[in-house]
Design a protein around this motif. Structure first.
Motif, PDB file in Angstrom:
ATOM      1  N   ARG A 410       0.840  -1.204   0.000  1.00 37.54           N
ATOM      2  CA  ARG A 410       0.000   0.000   0.000  1.00 37.54           C
ATOM      3  C   ARG A 410       0.870   1.246   0.000  1.00 37.54           C
ATOM      4  NH1 ARG A 410       1.528   1.892   4.547  1.00 37.54           N
ATOM      5  NH2 ARG A 410       2.105   0.442   6.188  1.00 37.54           N
ATOM      6  N   LEU A 411       0.187   2.391  -0.192  1.00 35.64           N
ATOM      7  CA  LEU A 411       0.858   3.691  -0.120  1.00 35.64           C
ATOM      8  C   LEU A 411       0.962   4.157   1.327  1.00 35.64           C
ATOM      9  CD1 LEU A 411      -1.096   5.908  -2.701  1.00 35.64           C
ATOM     10  CD2 LEU A 411       1.068   4.733  -3.057  1.00 35.64           C
ATOM     11  N   GLY A 412       1.778   5.150   1.550  1.00 34.57           N
ATOM     12  CA  GLY A 412       1.664   5.907   2.802  1.00 34.57           C
ATOM     13  C   GLY A 412       2.835   5.803   3.756  1.00 34.57           C
ATOM     14  N   GLY A 413       3.594   4.689   3.690  1.00 37.67           N
ATOM     15  CA  GLY A 413       4.717   4.540   4.614  1.00 37.67           C
ATOM     16  C   GLY A 413       4.261   4.682   6.055  1.00 37.67           C
ATOM     17  N   ASN A 414       5.097   5.276   6.879  1.00 38.35           N
ATOM     18  CA  ASN A 414       4.746   5.435   8.296  1.00 38.35           C
ATOM     19  C   ASN A 414       3.631   6.454   8.505  1.00 38.35           C
ATOM     20  OD1 ASN A 414       6.357   3.523   9.582  1.00 38.35           O
ATOM     21  ND2 ASN A 414       8.166   4.830   9.373  1.00 38.35           N
ATOM     22  N   ASN A 466      15.436   8.431  -3.128  1.00 36.55           N
ATOM     23  CA  ASN A 466      15.395   7.413  -2.069  1.00 36.55           C
ATOM     24  C   ASN A 466      14.522   7.936  -0.923  1.00 36.55           C
ATOM     25  OD1 ASN A 466      16.696   4.817  -1.063  1.00 36.55           O
ATOM     26  ND2 ASN A 466      17.048   6.213   0.654  1.00 36.55           N
ATOM     27  N   ALA A 467      13.314   7.372  -0.823  1.00 31.15           N
ATOM     28  CA  ALA A 467      12.366   7.821   0.215  1.00 31.15           C
ATOM     29  C   ALA A 467      11.934   6.596   0.994  1.00 31.15           C
ATOM     30  CB  ALA A 467      11.182   8.517  -0.440  1.00 31.15           C
ATOM     31  N   THR A 468      12.926   5.893   1.537  1.00 30.71           N
ATOM     32  CA  THR A 468      12.669   4.574   2.126  1.00 30.71           C
ATOM     33  C   THR A 468      12.238   4.633   3.592  1.00 30.71           C
ATOM     34  OG1 THR A 468      15.078   4.469   2.280  1.00 30.71           O
ATOM     35  CG2 THR A 468      14.068   3.175   0.553  1.00 30.71           C
ATOM     36  N   GLY A 469      12.117   5.833   4.143  1.00 29.15           N
ATOM     37  CA  GLY A 469      11.521   5.970   5.470  1.00 29.15           C
ATOM     38  C   GLY A 469      12.377   5.449   6.607  1.00 29.15           C
ATOM     39  N   GLY A 470      11.700   5.097   7.704  1.00 32.44           N
ATOM     40  CA  GLY A 470      12.422   4.642   8.893  1.00 32.44           C
ATOM     41  C   GLY A 470      11.789   3.389   9.470  1.00 32.44           C
ATOM     42  N   THR A 471      12.531   2.741  10.358  1.00 30.39           N
ATOM     43  CA  THR A 471      12.059   1.508  11.005  1.00 30.39           C
ATOM     44  C   THR A 471      12.021   1.741  12.513  1.00 30.39           C
ATOM     45  OG1 THR A 471      13.117   0.223   9.286  1.00 30.39           O
ATOM     46  CG2 THR A 471      12.609  -0.959  11.310  1.00 30.39           C
ATOM     47  N   PRO A 472      10.961   1.254  13.188  1.00 35.65           N
ATOM     48  CA  PRO A 472      10.895   1.463  14.644  1.00 35.65           C
ATOM     49  C   PRO A 472      12.161   0.958  15.341  1.00 35.65           C
ATOM     50  CG  PRO A 472       8.846   0.521  13.826  1.00 35.65           C
ATOM     51  CD  PRO A 472       9.804   0.525  12.672  1.00 35.65           C
ATOM     52  N   ILE A 473      12.651   1.753  16.264  1.00 36.68           N
ATOM     53  CA  ILE A 473      13.896   1.402  16.972  1.00 36.68           C
ATOM     54  C   ILE A 473      13.606   0.330  18.027  1.00 36.68           C
ATOM     55  CG2 ILE A 473      15.632   2.292  18.593  1.00 36.68           C
ATOM     56  CD1 ILE A 473      15.492   4.960  17.053  1.00 36.68           C
ATOM     57  N   ARG A 474      14.468  -0.709  18.045  1.00 34.74           N
ATOM     58  CA  ARG A 474      14.417  -1.778  19.050  1.00 34.74           C
ATOM     59  C   ARG A 474      15.818  -1.911  19.616  1.00 34.74           C
ATOM     60  NH1 ARG A 474      11.264  -6.858  19.423  1.00 34.74           N
ATOM     61  NH2 ARG A 474       9.318  -6.474  18.355  1.00 34.74           N
ATOM     62  N   PRO A 475      16.152  -1.201  20.659  1.00 28.14           N
ATOM     63  CA  PRO A 475      17.558  -1.188  21.111  1.00 28.14           C
ATOM     64  C   PRO A 475      18.017  -2.578  21.558  1.00 28.14           C
ATOM     65  CG  PRO A 475      16.221   0.432  22.283  1.00 28.14           C
ATOM     66  CD  PRO A 475      15.282  -0.436  21.536  1.00 28.14           C
ATOM     67  N   ALA A 592       7.875   2.584  21.461  1.00 31.14           N
ATOM     68  CA  ALA A 592       7.620   3.796  20.661  1.00 31.14           C
ATOM     69  C   ALA A 592       8.832   4.696  20.876  1.00 31.14           C
ATOM     70  CB  ALA A 592       6.336   4.468  21.115  1.00 31.14           C
ATOM     71  N   MET A 593       9.979   4.164  20.483  1.00 30.17           N
ATOM     72  CA  MET A 593      11.259   4.810  20.816  1.00 30.17           C
ATOM     73  C   MET A 593      11.855   5.537  19.616  1.00 30.17           C
ATOM     74  SD  MET A 593      12.658   1.650  23.108  1.00 30.17           S
ATOM     75  CE  MET A 593      13.902   2.496  24.061  1.00 30.17           C
ATOM     76  N   GLY A 594      11.003   5.846  18.662  1.00 30.82           N
ATOM     77  CA  GLY A 594      11.481   6.577  17.492  1.00 30.82           C
ATOM     78  C   GLY A 594      11.790   5.647  16.332  1.00 30.82           C
ATOM     79  N   PHE A 595      12.289   6.245  15.264  1.00 30.82           N
ATOM     80  CA  PHE A 595      12.548   5.498  14.032  1.00 30.82           C
ATOM     81  C   PHE A 595      13.998   5.689  13.608  1.00 30.82           C
ATOM     82  CE2 PHE A 595       8.060   6.209  14.177  1.00 30.82           C
ATOM     83  CZ  PHE A 595       7.512   5.047  13.651  1.00 30.82           C
ATOM     84  N   ALA A 596      14.600   4.595  13.174  1.00 30.95           N
ATOM     85  CA  ALA A 596      15.962   4.690  12.630  1.00 30.95           C
ATOM     86  C   ALA A 596      15.858   4.800  11.116  1.00 30.95           C
ATOM     87  CB  ALA A 596      16.745   3.440  13.001  1.00 30.95           C
ATOM     88  N   PRO A 597      16.679   5.654  10.490  1.00 32.08           N
ATOM     89  CA  PRO A 597      16.557   5.832   9.038  1.00 32.08           C
ATOM     90  C   PRO A 597      16.924   4.566   8.263  1.00 32.08           C
ATOM     91  CG  PRO A 597      18.432   7.076   9.917  1.00 32.08           C
ATOM     92  CD  PRO A 597      17.696   6.519  11.093  1.00 32.08           C
ATOM     93  N   ASN A 598      16.111   4.243   7.258  1.00 29.62           N
ATOM     94  CA  ASN A 598      16.433   3.134   6.347  1.00 29.62           C
ATOM     95  C   ASN A 598      17.339   3.683   5.243  1.00 29.62           C
ATOM     96  OD1 ASN A 598      14.685   1.443   7.744  1.00 29.62           O
ATOM     97  ND2 ASN A 598      12.948   1.970   6.440  1.00 29.62           N
ATOM     98  N   ASN A 599      18.614   3.826   5.552  1.00 29.46           N
ATOM     99  CA  ASN A 599      19.483   4.487   4.573  1.00 29.46           C
ATOM    100  C   ASN A 599      20.506   3.541   3.938  1.00 29.46           C
ATOM    101  OD1 ASN A 599      21.039   4.086   6.772  1.00 29.46           O
ATOM    102  ND2 ASN A 599      21.446   6.249   7.213  1.00 29.46           N
ATOM    103  N   GLY A 600      20.319   2.225   4.169  1.00 26.58           N
ATOM    104  CA  GLY A 600      21.293   1.252   3.653  1.00 26.58           C
ATOM    105  C   GLY A 600      21.393   1.287   2.138  1.00 26.58           C
ATOM    106  N   LEU A 601      20.249   1.315   1.474  1.00 28.61           N
ATOM    107  CA  LEU A 601      20.240   1.310   0.006  1.00 28.61           C
ATOM    108  C   LEU A 601      20.940   2.564  -0.522  1.00 28.61           C
ATOM    109  CD1 LEU A 601      18.961  -0.234  -2.482  1.00 28.61           C
ATOM    110  CD2 LEU A 601      17.170   1.504  -2.381  1.00 28.61           C
ATOM    111  N   TYR A 602      20.615   3.676   0.090  1.00 34.56           N
ATOM    112  CA  TYR A 602      21.228   4.944  -0.333  1.00 34.56           C
ATOM    113  C   TYR A 602      22.747   4.868  -0.185  1.00 34.56           C
ATOM    114  CZ  TYR A 602      22.833   9.735  -0.109  1.00 34.56           C
ATOM    115  OH  TYR A 602      23.540  10.889  -0.317  1.00 34.56           O
ATOM    116  N   GLU A 603      23.194   4.352   0.967  1.00 36.79           N
ATOM    117  CA  GLU A 603      24.644   4.294   1.212  1.00 36.79           C
ATOM    118  C   GLU A 603      25.331   3.414   0.164  1.00 36.79           C
ATOM    119  OE1 GLU A 603      26.496   6.034   3.235  1.00 36.79           O
ATOM    120  OE2 GLU A 603      24.773   7.093   4.058  1.00 36.79           O
TER     121      GLU A 603
END
Ligand SMILES: Cc1cc2nc3c(=O)[nH]c(=O)nc-3n(C[C@H](O)[C@H](O)[C@H](O)COP(=O)(O)O)c2cc1C
Ligand code: SF4
Length: 637
Positions: A410-414, A466-475, A592-603
């Motif tokens: 679907r559309l919309g991301g987070n 690259n608009a791959t958004g973020g993933t919920p943080i799980r420390p 609900a500890m924030g989102f880490a950037p999904n920047n692997g593809l970009y890198e």
């Protein structure tokens, strides 16, 4: 549709009932940028635009509103003339004064009707305007309005609402004067009534005159706020004074979310109830506003006879063309407001000029306007959140060939998840707009497609967004983080978790708090822990904050600040506060500890292909940032 029918305000005929209400945009005193901003809305089909100006800045100092004087006259006249070319009328909204915290640099204190506290609980009081100052202000109002008439405006609106200066004079709570401007109803109305009398004398008895006022502050009358009884008395008084239309608002700065309803306001706004009541006691046309850019709600209000004219503020920022789209049966192409208040009122309040989270051209008309390319490129957009969708639509509108790859179905991301709480569901309407436009512009979209560097290179685009958004943080550092009883707010909002009755939410940012309210409304017992010393530690704009705080005041919700998660066990968590550990029993832990950037593809791709990284895949932020970066990336092609 009733909204498309013409209507009269006195002798003035409006071609439809969609009026852009005043929004002091802080883009200067009628320079090119301000002119382009207003004319863009005229072109989009508004029947009338209300342009806010201050009478003088000698008392209140710099404000987002413009001044109309000899220096700015030519620009203002150009604005009026160009709006008229689109058969759009121009109404000048005159603001006699602010009556809030602002003050001119050479003045000791902010000024108001009386020396009451500057805001509830403040030790500092206003300077009470002297009679000479009152006459000075009224004189400046007259001067401004005469210039406006000379420039060809079609109507005048007097700004007398919301706890600003004129309303301060009108309201017992803020007017404790003992002279002829204070005390009795007649005396409190004198400041406004003198302005009405002067205006009629200066511009003529029949010159269309509107008053925007607040018949009900929806705060306790015993504290001096206005109740509807007095509001109706004012409405009748204004009709007797020969005013031609009433513009109804509610609330004031002490409950500002009512006057500028945020996304959490899903029900019909209280402006409609106040209008309905005023309508019963006057025969004047009623204008009102408050999320009426939601055209279905506006139509209902017209059909029910609560209002006669649809005042729209923020809806004209997100989509200047919405009246034309209604007229052309293209309502599915309307870009709806998400009522975040981030770009519009927040920007203006912070001294930046007007802006919009979903429409980056707002306030930048002619600066950030997309132009058709004569060198079409092959664009690949990865990710279909608001940033990706905006980039794809903007690129296609500019004439490029566009394909989107989206890993979800679907559309919309987070942003989609952010719209899942029932008290935010209207936000989803902007995703309907994206879907429609992707379709209309023949943008290819591939769902459930996870982009890999190899595939991107094989596709061989000229440019990748690259608009791959973020993933919920799980420390990983927290013991027990992978236990079965741990889930994320994202999964909870999507109903992908199985939860017991006692829930701990880790993180009291927007996502944590909103998820807490969703679960509390389902009868769960919620504890929200936050390691910072306050809930909602990130900046949330005041109207949204006020209303969210009300929602959080829920019997099932407890919050614990300065409290750090140390360990997760099967039946509890261990937290630390001020160095002291405590065990909190619970069935589930929601992160609900924030989102880490999904920047692997970009890198991986950044040195191999022309790629730009935008939005949450740079760093988790607001829709405003994401969409702006998307737009800028397309402008740069
Ligand atoms: C950026 C901004 C500036 C505003 N400035 C004014 C103003 O100068 N005068 C006024 O009467 N209302 C002002 N308002 C309030 C709007 O006119 C309107 O009452 C309010 O936004 C609710 O309508 P809406 O839900 O259609 O946006 C402003 C609103 C915004 C968002
Ligand atoms: S910034 Fe947000 S609230 Fe303001 S007009 Fe844009 S979408 Fe609407």
């Amino acid at each position: 549709m009733k909204a498309l029918e013409s209507i009269r305000i006195g002798d003035l005929e409006l071609k439809n009932r969609y009026v852009m209400v005043a929004m002091g945009p802080d883009i200067g005193d009628f320079g090119q940028r301000a002119i382009d901003y207003y004319v863009r809305r005229a072109k989009g089909g508004a029947s009338m635009i209300m342009v806010n100006v201050m009478a003088t800045k000698e008392i209140d100092g710099p404000t987002p509103s413009a001044l109309l004087n000899e220096e700015s006259y030519d620009g203002f006249k150009e604005l009026v003339d160009r709006c008229h070319k689109y058969d759009c009328k121009v109404c000048i909204q005159i603001m006699p004064g602010v009556g809030l915290q602002t003050k001119a640099p050479d003045r000791e204190k902010p000024s108001s009707a009386s020396a009451t506290p500057i805001y509830p609980g403040s030790d500092m009081t206003f300077h009470e305007l002297t009679k000479e100052e009152i006459k000075f202000i009224q004189g400046e109002v007259s001067k401004t309005l005469k210039l406006a008439k000379k420039a060809g405006v079609d109507a005048v609106e007097i700004h007398a609402y919301g706890g600003y200066l004129t309303d301060k004079f009108m309201t017992e709570r803020w007017n404790i004067r003992t002279d002829e401007y204070g005390g009795s109803f007649e005396n409190r109305m004198r400041f406004l009534n003198e302005i009405i009398d002067n205006t009629k004398e200066d511009l003529g008895e029949d010159f269309p005159l509107i008053v925007k006022f607040t018949p009900n502050h929806y705060l306790p009358a015993e504290d001096g706020y206005r109740d509807i009884e007095e509001g109706l008395k004012i409405a009748k008084m204004l009709e007797e004074k020969g005013v031609h239309a009433l513009h109804i608002d509610v609330g004031c700065h002490d409950n500002w979310y009512m006057a500028m309803p945020p996304i959490y306001q899903q029900d019909m706004v209280l402006q409609m109830e106040a209008s309905r009541q005023v309508k019963k006691v006057t025969s004047l046309p009623i204008i009102s506003n408050g999320r009426l850019g939601d055209i279905g709600k506006a139509e209902k209000a017209l059909e029910n006879g609560w209002i006669d004219i649809v005042g729209v503020g923020r809806g004209f920022l997100t989509d200047p063309d919405f009246p034309n789209k209604v007229m052309e049966n293209r309502t599915d192409e309307i870009r709806y407001c998400i009522y975040c208040n981030e770009g519009c009122i927040n920007s203006v309040s912070e001294g930046r000029h007007i802006d919009c989270a979903v429409n980056p051209e707002t306030g930048y008309e002619g600066v950030k306007t997309l132009k058709k390319t004569d060198d079409p490129k092959k664009i690949l957009v990865i990710g279909a959140g608001p940033g990706g969708c905006h980039a794809a639509i903007a690129a296609a509108e500019a004439g490029h060939d566009v394909e989107i790859w989206e890993r979800e179905e679907r559309l919309g991301g987070n942003f989609y998840n952010a719209c899942l709480p029932p008290f935010k569901r209207d936000g989803i309407k902007v995703l309907h707009y994206y879907r429609t436009m992707l379709d209309r512009l023949n943008i290819r979209i591939k769902y459930c497609k996870e982009a890999t560097p190899e595939e991107v290179l094989r596709y061989n685009p000229d440019k990748v967004i690259n608009a791959t958004g973020g993933t919920p943080i799980r420390p990983r550092s927290i013991k027990g983080i992978d236990k079965d009883n741990v889930t994320t707010a994202t999964d909870v909002l999507q109903n992908k978790s199985i939860l017991g009755d006692n829930i701990v939410i880790v993180g009291a940012g927007l996502v944590g708090c909103e998820t807490g309210i969703v679960l509390a409304n389902k009868g769960k017992k919620i504890t929200i822990i936050e390691m910072m010393d306050s809930i909602l530690p990130e900046p949330v704009f005041i109207q949204n904050l006020m209303m969210l705080t009300q929602l959080l005041d829920h019997p099932n919700i407890e919050t614990k600040t300065s409290t750090k998660l140390m360990e997760i066990r099967d039946d509890s968590i261990i937290v630390s506060k001020d160095g002291v550990e405590e065990q909190l029993y619970c069935d589930n832990v929601v992160l609900a500890m924030g989102f880490a950037p999904n920047n692997g593809l970009y890198e991986e791709l950044k040195d191999k292909i022309d790629i730009v990284n935008i939005g949450d895949s740079v760093q988790a932020r607001r829709v405003l940032n994401t969409v702006k970066e998307a737009h800028d990336a397309i402008l740069a092609i």
